[in-house]
Design a protein around this motif. Structure first.
Motif, PDB file in Angstrom:
ATOM      1  N   ARG A  71       1.947  -9.084   1.388  1.00 53.84           N
ATOM      2  CA  ARG A  71       2.925  -8.655   2.398  1.00 53.84           C
ATOM      3  C   ARG A  71       4.280  -9.325   2.189  1.00 53.84           C
ATOM      4  NH1 ARG A  71      -0.634  -8.644   7.984  1.00 53.84           N
ATOM      5  NH2 ARG A  71      -1.945  -6.867   7.415  1.00 53.84           N
ATOM      6  N   GLU A  94       6.822  -1.414   1.095  1.00 56.48           N
ATOM      7  CA  GLU A  94       5.819  -1.441   2.153  1.00 56.48           C
ATOM      8  C   GLU A  94       4.674  -0.465   1.871  1.00 56.48           C
ATOM      9  OE1 GLU A  94       5.554  -1.276   6.992  1.00 56.48           O
ATOM     10  OE2 GLU A  94       7.149  -0.164   6.019  1.00 56.48           O
ATOM     11  N   TRP A 149       2.266  -2.084  -0.743  1.00 61.55           N
ATOM     12  CA  TRP A 149       1.362  -3.151  -0.300  1.00 61.55           C
ATOM     13  C   TRP A 149       0.395  -2.661   0.764  1.00 61.55           C
ATOM     14  CZ3 TRP A 149       1.711  -4.703   4.740  1.00 61.55           C
ATOM     15  CH2 TRP A 149       2.949  -4.779   5.373  1.00 61.55           C
ATOM     16  N   LEU A 150       0.791  -1.668   1.573  1.00 57.47           N
ATOM     17  CA  LEU A 150      -0.157  -1.109   2.534  1.00 57.47           C
ATOM     18  C   LEU A 150      -1.292  -0.385   1.816  1.00 57.47           C
ATOM     19  CD1 LEU A 150       2.192   0.249   5.338  1.00 57.47           C
ATOM     20  CD2 LEU A 150       0.487  -1.575   5.550  1.00 57.47           C
ATOM     21  N   GLU A 205      -3.496  -3.048   0.257  1.00 59.49           N
ATOM     22  CA  GLU A 205      -4.286  -3.722   1.295  1.00 59.49           C
ATOM     23  C   GLU A 205      -5.444  -2.823   1.727  1.00 59.49           C
ATOM     24  OE1 GLU A 205      -3.709  -5.565   5.783  1.00 59.49           O
ATOM     25  OE2 GLU A 205      -1.959  -5.333   4.499  1.00 59.49           O
TER      26      GLU A 205
END
Length: 50
Positions: free
Chosen positions: A11, A17, A20-21, A24
């Motif tokens: 993060r 974004e 990394w989302l 994840e």
């Protein structure tokens, strides 16, 4: 492996974004890369966490 620490580093990285989302989601669900990259919002139930 320290998953919470890794997610924190992810993060805080310079990756966008969305990147990394997606990563994840991949780590936490053990989904296949193709499934993550091709996922559509209508396939994800946030309320029931499915």
């Amino acid at each position: 492996m320290d998953v919470p620490g890794f997610i924190g580093q992810l993060r805080g990285s310079e990756a966008g974004e969305g990147a990394w989302l997606a990563f994840e989601f991949l780590v936490l669900t053990a989904a296949r890369t193709g499934e993550v990259l091709g996922a559509r919002w209508d396939e994800i139930n946030v309320t029931e966490r499915l």
